[in-house]
Design an enzyme around this catalytic site. Structure first.
Site, PDB file in Angstrom:
ATOM      1  N   TYR A   1       0.823  -1.337   0.098  1.00 38.16           N
ATOM      2  CA  TYR A   1      -0.018   0.018   0.027  1.00 38.16           C
ATOM      3  C   TYR A   1       0.863   1.260   0.104  1.00 38.16           C
ATOM      4  O   TYR A   1       1.588   1.582   0.921  1.00 38.16           O
ATOM      5  CB  TYR A   1      -0.807  -0.004   1.183  1.00 38.16           C
ATOM      6  CG  TYR A   1      -2.242   0.766   0.969  1.00 38.16           C
ATOM      7  CD1 TYR A   1      -2.497   1.820  -0.011  1.00 38.16           C
ATOM      8  CD2 TYR A   1      -3.353   0.416   2.253  1.00 38.16           C
ATOM      9  CE1 TYR A   1      -3.647   2.456  -0.054  1.00 38.16           C
ATOM     10  CE2 TYR A   1      -4.390   0.937   1.985  1.00 38.16           C
ATOM     11  CZ  TYR A   1      -4.584   2.048   0.700  1.00 38.16           C
ATOM     12  OH  TYR A   1      -5.937   2.551   0.567  1.00 38.16           O
TER      13      TYR A   1
ATOM     14  N   LYS B   1      -0.680  -0.875  -4.328  1.00 42.96           N
ATOM     15  CA  LYS B   1      -2.156  -0.245  -4.223  1.00 42.96           C
ATOM     16  C   LYS B   1      -1.657   1.461  -4.034  1.00 42.96           C
ATOM     17  O   LYS B   1      -1.124   1.566  -2.870  1.00 42.96           O
ATOM     18  CB  LYS B   1      -2.788  -0.904  -3.087  1.00 42.96           C
ATOM     19  CG  LYS B   1      -4.134  -0.273  -2.924  1.00 42.96           C
ATOM     20  CD  LYS B   1      -5.033  -1.081  -1.692  1.00 42.96           C
ATOM     21  CE  LYS B   1      -6.339  -0.392  -1.691  1.00 42.96           C
ATOM     22  NZ  LYS B   1      -7.161  -1.029  -0.357  1.00 42.96           N
TER      23      LYS B   1
END
Length: 257
Positions: free
Chosen positions: A82, A107
């Protein structure tokens, strides 16, 4: 969540989904805890991991790569990294982590599309010719508002917090995007997603608090948030209800067409 709660949440998610969809469990924070959570997720039956930022400090690129490498090595589970907050990768470090055997995705929660374009080029170039599945995701809050921009870069996958409390709206929007139904996309953005973002921005932490409140309003008592987050004020709960009803009405109208 503390470790025992975390393990129970992952275990229940695995039991309820029963293999119908993969379960990716979050981990992150201080390195020893990130590795502990990763192993707990594996033992509870998770299919993969989402690696959130390390604790507090803004590390250099080499430190971020070492952090990802260490957590990825704690289990054999595929791991999605992330990119957000203090975990900011440059193109070179993004390519470095993409090479790691268990890292399966990236992400983006930063939203700098120019920077993301450079990361996409670096990672795609690094993996060109390699037999390795790798996915990019739009991970911005209320990602629906930026879906079309990300799709322009070739990033079609996104996570939908709205799905937790209004799956009808989330799925209708997703189908409209895939079918290039601009009329329905614009109607849902205008009636639901943009007002939801405006409400979300009134208080820090509402990206989480409003989701839990929305779940309660739809009939499932999930309790409130824990400090330092705060639950929505009464007037904001009323506004959330009106916004949700407006989005559902658009979906109902689209279904009747």
């Amino acid at each position: 969540l503390e470790p025992q709660e975390y393990a129970e949440v992952v275990r229940v998610a695995v039991e309820v989904t029963a293999g119908q969809v993969p379960v990716y469990a979050g981990t992150g924070g201080p390195l020893p805890l990130a590795r502990q959570f990763a192993r707990a997720a594996r033992d509870a039956g998770a299919d993969g991991l989402l690696l959130l930022p390390p604790y507090l400090v803004k590390p250099p690129a080499a430190g971020l790569v070492a952090y990802v490498e260490s957590v990825a090595a704690a289990t054999e589970l595929p791991l999605v990294v992330y990119h957000r907050d203090n975990a900011r990768f440059d193109p070179a470090s993004a390519a470095d982590i993409a090479r790691l055997p268990h890292v399966a995705g990236f992400k983006d929660g930063v939203g700098d599309l120019g920077h993301l374009s450079r990361i996409l080029s670096a990672v795609r170039g690094e993996l060109r010719g390699a037999d390795k599945p790798f996915q990019f995701f739009n991970g911005l809050p209320t990602a629906e508002t930026t879906v079309t921009a990300y799709r322009g870069l070739g990033v079609e996958l996104y996570s939908s917090a709205v799905f937790c409390f209004a799956p009808e709206i989330s799925l209708a929007f997703h189908h409209a995007v895939r079918e290039d139904d601009r009329e329905l996309v614009d109607a849902l953005l205008t009636s639901f997603f943009h007002p939801l973002v405006s409400l979300r921005e009134k208080v820090p932490g509402y990206a989480v608090s409003l989701v839990k409140a929305g779940v309660r309003q739809r009939g499932l008592d999930v309790g409130g948030v824990r400090p330092p987050l705060v639950d929505p004020a009464p007037e904001h709960l009323d506004e959330l209800r009106r916004i949700t009803e407006a989005g559902l009405a658009v979906c109902a109208g689209a279904g009747a067409r």
